[in-house]
Scaffold this motif. Sequence first.
Motif, short mmCIF file in Angstrom:
data_model
loop_
_atom_site.label_atom_id
_atom_site.label_comp_id
_atom_site.label_asym_id
_atom_site.label_seq_id
_atom_site.Cartn_x
_atom_site.Cartn_y
_atom_site.Cartn_z
N UNK A 1 11.44 2.26 -30.00
CA UNK A 1 10.84 3.58 -29.79
C UNK A 1 10.91 3.97 -28.33
N UNK A 2 10.58 3.02 -27.45
CA UNK A 2 10.60 3.33 -26.01
C UNK A 2 12.01 3.62 -25.51
N UNK A 3 12.98 2.81 -25.94
CA UNK A 3 14.36 3.02 -25.49
C UNK A 3 14.90 4.37 -25.97
N UNK A 4 14.57 4.73 -27.20
CA UNK A 4 15.05 6.02 -27.69
C UNK A 4 14.45 7.17 -26.91
N UNK A 5 13.17 7.08 -26.58
CA UNK A 5 12.53 8.12 -25.78
C UNK A 5 13.17 8.21 -24.40
N UNK A 6 13.50 7.07 -23.81
CA UNK A 6 14.09 7.04 -22.48
C UNK A 6 15.54 7.56 -22.49
N UNK A 7 16.27 7.26 -23.54
CA UNK A 7 17.71 7.54 -23.55
C UNK A 7 18.06 8.90 -24.14
N UNK A 8 17.23 9.41 -25.02
CA UNK A 8 17.56 10.67 -25.67
C UNK A 8 17.64 11.81 -24.66
N UNK A 9 18.76 12.52 -24.68
CA UNK A 9 18.98 13.62 -23.74
C UNK A 9 19.51 13.19 -22.39
N UNK A 10 19.65 11.89 -22.15
CA UNK A 10 20.15 11.38 -20.87
C UNK A 10 21.65 11.12 -20.96
N UNK A 11 22.45 11.99 -20.36
CA UNK A 11 23.90 11.83 -20.40
C UNK A 11 24.29 10.47 -19.82
N UNK A 12 25.13 9.76 -20.52
CA UNK A 12 25.58 8.44 -20.07
C UNK A 12 24.78 7.30 -20.62
N UNK A 13 23.62 7.58 -21.25
CA UNK A 13 22.85 6.50 -21.86
C UNK A 13 23.59 5.97 -23.08
N UNK A 14 23.21 4.78 -23.51
CA UNK A 14 23.86 4.17 -24.68
C UNK A 14 23.70 5.07 -25.90
N UNK A 15 22.50 5.57 -26.14
CA UNK A 15 22.24 6.39 -27.32
C UNK A 15 23.08 7.67 -27.30
N UNK A 16 23.09 8.37 -26.18
CA UNK A 16 23.83 9.64 -26.12
C UNK A 16 25.33 9.41 -26.14
#
Length: 395
Positions: free
Chosen positions: A280-295
């Motif tokens: 949950x924390x990683x998704x909140x941190x990465x969502x919308x962040x260009x270059x993150x693993x999730x995005x």
Amino acid sequence: MTDPAPSAPTTAATPGTVTTRLVHRAPAGSPEWWRSSVVYVNEPPLLSGTTTLAEVAARGEQLRAVSRLGVQAVRIGCPPLPGEAPAEIIDAVVDLLARARRTGLRVVLRIDPLDPREEACARYWLGRGADGLDLGPVTDSEPVSHARYRELHAVLAEHARYEDPILSTRLSPATQSRVAEMLHEDWLHHLVDADLLDVGDPPQVIESVTESLRIRDALGSAGAWLVPDVLEAGSPELALATALVVLAMPGAVYLRQGIELGMPVKTTQHPEPERLALAVRLKEEQRGQTGSCFETVRAALRLRADHRLGVAPLAWVDELDGPVPDTVLAFLSGEMLVVVNVGDDAVPLPAEREVLLSSGPLSTGTGGRLLLPPRTAVWQWLEPQPRERDPRARR
């Protein structure tokens, strides 16, 4: 069915010095959904005969999340049967399958092929909207007999509610050599390869993937590939770079839960509240962040769908302004040039080609030439050029 790929070299129909070898042709006509699907995998399976209503609700929330991520199917455990759970839980699972269908997602059930209870479960839930059966990994200690595969095909044919239900299983690195034996003996819609868990030796990757596609193309089967997690790839950088390699491949792709956030795959059936909190924390941190693993994974899934990479031809690249070094894996998937650098030095990228996606920041060399750093992958679009009319042709 796909035609056998030619072994002779062919040159890409673009200007410059990109020279390729075609090893896989695109399937003709309108391919079935399973030939190019990305399957999101609960690892380990999270529904069973002891499932609670809260667990079914959690899977419903997951359906919404993975649909927005950009996958086409989700694999879950085998739900309870009537008599094993209250009617409200059975009704909730029926509703789960219906909602998946409304959102465009297929649902594949993970079953133990040697467990009679799980076959009964498969029969019941196929008739209520499940789209296929996943038999788990093939092991040398407990191989599934060919006769058993034929029995399960009969279950699909008799009980599946919708067209094109699938039967899938997965190879481990230890059982990878059984590809030819299993595909010649049995029809498996997805026999998931472990070839791309480690791309550290590009010549070996080229050899093994070429052979895997040769066998599949001859039988009209589809490639199916497993995205590695951070432990299998060796580092977070290589895990994301390898994910871009796998997601550009023709065929199906299996993406295990947590990999899109850079997490290792869950290996225990026991609840792990700390892991859930981390996700949950990683998704909140990465969502919308260009270059993150999730995005980055989400962008790759979108581009894979937009450019139809799952049903694209595949060609290895031998030259990019000179011979491709042994520390670089480069290929064309349709019009997408994919390059991954597993060496220690940056390598130049083809000039004047649009970069659509990369697993990490690129650097710039002499004359503004883009350089691909170590442990990094990039997707560049080789935009089709208009065909020039032969001046000798009659008008």
